[in-house]
Scaffold this motif. Structure first.
Motif, PDB file in Angstrom:
ATOM      1  N   ALA A   3       4.636   5.335  -5.489  1.00 23.95           N
ATOM      2  CA  ALA A   3       4.624   5.314  -6.951  1.00 23.95           C
ATOM      3  C   ALA A   3       3.729   6.423  -7.489  1.00 23.95           C
ATOM      4  CB  ALA A   3       4.156   3.948  -7.454  1.00 23.95           C
ATOM      5  N   ALA A   4       2.555   6.584  -6.886  1.00 18.11           N
ATOM      6  CA  ALA A   4       1.633   7.638  -7.310  1.00 18.11           C
ATOM      7  C   ALA A   4       2.261   9.017  -7.141  1.00 18.11           C
ATOM      8  CB  ALA A   4       0.326   7.552  -6.528  1.00 18.11           C
ATOM      9  N   GLU A  18       4.217  -2.093 -11.787  1.00 13.83           N
ATOM     10  CA  GLU A  18       4.341  -3.525 -12.068  1.00 13.83           C
ATOM     11  C   GLU A  18       5.061  -3.753 -13.395  1.00 13.83           C
ATOM     12  OE1 GLU A  18       4.234  -7.635 -12.327  1.00 13.83           O
ATOM     13  OE2 GLU A  18       4.243  -6.286 -10.609  1.00 13.83           O
ATOM     14  N   HIS A  52       2.555   1.659  -3.403  1.00 11.37           N
ATOM     15  CA  HIS A  52       1.633   2.227  -4.393  1.00 11.37           C
ATOM     16  C   HIS A  52       1.484   3.735  -4.196  1.00 11.37           C
ATOM     17  CE1 HIS A  52      -0.612  -1.736  -5.559  1.00 11.37           C
ATOM     18  NE2 HIS A  52       0.647  -1.718  -5.929  1.00 11.37           N
ATOM     19  N   GLU A  55       0.834  -1.207   0.000  1.00  5.89           N
ATOM     20  CA  GLU A  55       0.000   0.000   0.000  1.00  5.89           C
ATOM     21  C   GLU A  55       0.869   1.258   0.000  1.00  5.89           C
ATOM     22  OE1 GLU A  55      -3.499   2.040  -0.318  1.00  5.89           O
ATOM     23  OE2 GLU A  55      -3.323  -0.130  -0.284  1.00  5.89           O
ATOM     24  N   GLY A  76       4.053   9.772 -10.022  1.00  4.89           N
ATOM     25  CA  GLY A  76       3.269   9.775 -11.240  1.00  4.89           C
ATOM     26  C   GLY A  76       3.054   8.413 -11.867  1.00  4.89           C
ATOM     27  N   LEU A  77       3.292   7.344 -11.114  1.00  5.29           N
ATOM     28  CA  LEU A  77       3.135   5.995 -11.637  1.00  5.29           C
ATOM     29  C   LEU A  77       1.872   5.337 -11.095  1.00  5.29           C
ATOM     30  CD1 LEU A  77       6.773   4.653 -11.115  1.00  5.29           C
ATOM     31  CD2 LEU A  77       5.732   5.298 -13.285  1.00  5.29           C
ATOM     32  N   THR A  78       1.146   4.655 -11.954  1.00  2.00           N
ATOM     33  CA  THR A  78       0.022   3.837 -11.510  1.00  2.00           C
ATOM     34  C   THR A  78       0.586   2.509 -11.002  1.00  2.00           C
ATOM     35  OG1 THR A  78      -0.271   2.730 -13.642  1.00  2.00           O
ATOM     36  CG2 THR A  78      -1.458   4.834 -13.306  1.00  2.00           C
ATOM     37  N   PRO A  79      -0.212   1.747 -10.253  1.00  2.00           N
ATOM     38  CA  PRO A  79       0.248   0.413  -9.854  1.00  2.00           C
ATOM     39  C   PRO A  79       0.611  -0.450 -11.068  1.00  2.00           C
ATOM     40  CG  PRO A  79      -1.629   1.035  -8.520  1.00  2.00           C
ATOM     41  CD  PRO A  79      -1.485   2.090  -9.593  1.00  2.00           C
ATOM     42  N   GLN A  80      -0.117  -0.292 -12.166  1.00  2.00           N
ATOM     43  CA  GLN A  80       0.173  -1.067 -13.375  1.00  2.00           C
ATOM     44  C   GLN A  80       1.524  -0.663 -13.981  1.00  2.00           C
ATOM     45  OE1 GLN A  80      -2.743   0.645 -12.828  1.00  2.00           O
ATOM     46  NE2 GLN A  80      -4.036  -1.108 -12.315  1.00  2.00           N
ATOM     47  N   GLU A  81       1.821   0.631 -13.971  1.00  2.00           N
ATOM     48  CA  GLU A  81       3.106   1.097 -14.498  1.00  2.00           C
ATOM     49  C   GLU A  81       4.252   0.630 -13.608  1.00  2.00           C
ATOM     50  OE1 GLU A  81       1.733   5.216 -16.748  1.00  2.00           O
ATOM     51  OE2 GLU A  81       1.940   5.203 -14.558  1.00  2.00           O
TER      52      GLU A  81
END
Length: 94
Positions: free
Chosen positions: A62-63, A73, A59, A56, A66-71
């Motif tokens: 990362a946000a 990953e 994530h 958590e 500027g990164l999403t969880p998918q980015e």
């Protein structure tokens, strides 16, 4: 003294809760401290459920970048593809 808490905690605590929204610099520092706290809890407890808290925080960090969880990953997967992962339990002495 305070600490970064999950968004829903003030509502759970109720009327006695004193909360404020951090500015970006405070938030970044608080997330780094929270990551250390959550990793320490996992290392002490050896409880895999603690890894959910670590994830958590990762994530959220990362946000912040500027990164999403998918980015995030996708970056992890690219590194694993290029260099491998840690599942092989390989240890090197230097």
């Amino acid at each position: 003294m305070g600490k970064l808490v999950r968004d829903g905690i003030p509502a759970i605590v109720g009327a006695g809760a004193v909360a404020r929204i951090l500015d970006v610099e405070e938030y970044a520092a608080a997330l780094r401290a929270k990551l250390q706290e959550e990793v320490a809890e996992y290392l002490e407890a050896h409880d895999p459920q603690e890894l959910a808290d670590v994830l958590e925080v990762l994530h959220a960090l990362a946000a912040l970048h500027g990164l999403t969880p998918q980015e995030l990953e996708a970056q992890r997967a690219a590194k694993a593809q290029a260099r491998g992962g840690f599942g092989g339990r390989v240890w090197m002495d230097f």
